[in-house]
Design a protein around this motif. Sequence first.
Motif, PDB file in Angstrom:
ATOM      1  N   LEU A 195       0.962  -1.228   0.238  1.00 31.41           N
ATOM      2  CA  LEU A 195       0.058   0.103   0.090  1.00 31.41           C
ATOM      3  C   LEU A 195       0.728   1.129  -0.032  1.00 31.41           C
ATOM      4  N   LYS A 196       2.138   1.049   0.081  1.00 28.72           N
ATOM      5  CA  LYS A 196       3.263   2.118  -0.220  1.00 28.72           C
ATOM      6  C   LYS A 196       2.658   3.390   0.695  1.00 28.72           C
ATOM      7  N   GLY A 197       2.718   3.196   2.102  1.00 30.61           N
ATOM      8  CA  GLY A 197       2.701   4.143   2.885  1.00 30.61           C
ATOM      9  C   GLY A 197       1.300   4.828   3.038  1.00 30.61           C
ATOM     10  N   ASN A 198       0.235   4.425   2.379  1.00 34.14           N
ATOM     11  CA  ASN A 198      -1.197   4.889   2.334  1.00 34.14           C
ATOM     12  C   ASN A 198      -1.808   4.524   3.762  1.00 34.14           C
ATOM     13  N   MET A 199      -1.390   3.723   4.557  1.00 38.17           N
ATOM     14  CA  MET A 199      -2.041   3.130   5.711  1.00 38.17           C
ATOM     15  C   MET A 199      -1.908   4.459   6.728  1.00 38.17           C
ATOM     16  N   GLY A 200      -2.956   4.806   7.343  1.00 38.95           N
ATOM     17  CA  GLY A 200      -2.908   5.764   8.024  1.00 38.95           C
ATOM     18  C   GLY A 200      -3.152   7.230   7.820  1.00 38.95           C
ATOM     19  N   GLY A 201      -2.902   7.109   6.447  1.00 38.47           N
ATOM     20  CA  GLY A 201      -2.924   8.642   5.670  1.00 38.47           C
ATOM     21  C   GLY A 201      -4.392   8.394   5.076  1.00 38.47           C
ATOM     22  N   VAL A 202      -4.299   8.418   3.580  1.00 40.65           N
ATOM     23  CA  VAL A 202      -5.515   8.417   2.662  1.00 40.65           C
ATOM     24  C   VAL A 202      -6.325   7.138   3.250  1.00 40.65           C
ATOM     25  N   LEU A 203      -5.584   5.988   3.729  1.00 34.71           N
ATOM     26  CA  LEU A 203      -6.270   4.695   3.917  1.00 34.71           C
ATOM     27  C   LEU A 203      -6.261   4.739   5.433  1.00 34.71           C
ATOM     28  N   HIS A 204      -7.723   5.076   6.025  1.00 31.92           N
ATOM     29  CA  HIS A 204      -7.721   5.092   7.637  1.00 31.92           C
ATOM     30  C   HIS A 204      -7.570   3.839   8.028  1.00 31.92           C
ATOM     31  N   ALA A 205      -8.472   2.861   7.667  1.00 34.35           N
ATOM     32  CA  ALA A 205      -8.517   1.707   8.355  1.00 34.35           C
ATOM     33  C   ALA A 205      -8.569   0.413   7.331  1.00 34.35           C
TER      34      ALA A 205
END
Length: 77
Positions: free
Chosen positions: A58-68
């Motif tokens: 997910l290339k760093g998208n967890m916790g950013g644009v992808l919350h959960a």
Amino acid sequence: MAMDAAEIEHLIKAALPDATVEIRDLAGDGDHYAATVVSAAFKGKSRVQQHQMVYAALKGNMGGVLHALALQTSAPD
């Protein structure tokens, strides 16, 4: 800005080309998803290692644009 299910699936399949991926939007808000990922790349890996592989995809998208993202991972039978 939320991430859509197709983008999540694309990123996972780019990193794990053999994967079967099923994404469900849990809240209808494009921010809370559940994913089931089955890949031969998971064979011999612990559940934590499998989840780390998906998060890396997910290339760093967890916790950013992808919350959960609730994950279920496994190797094929």
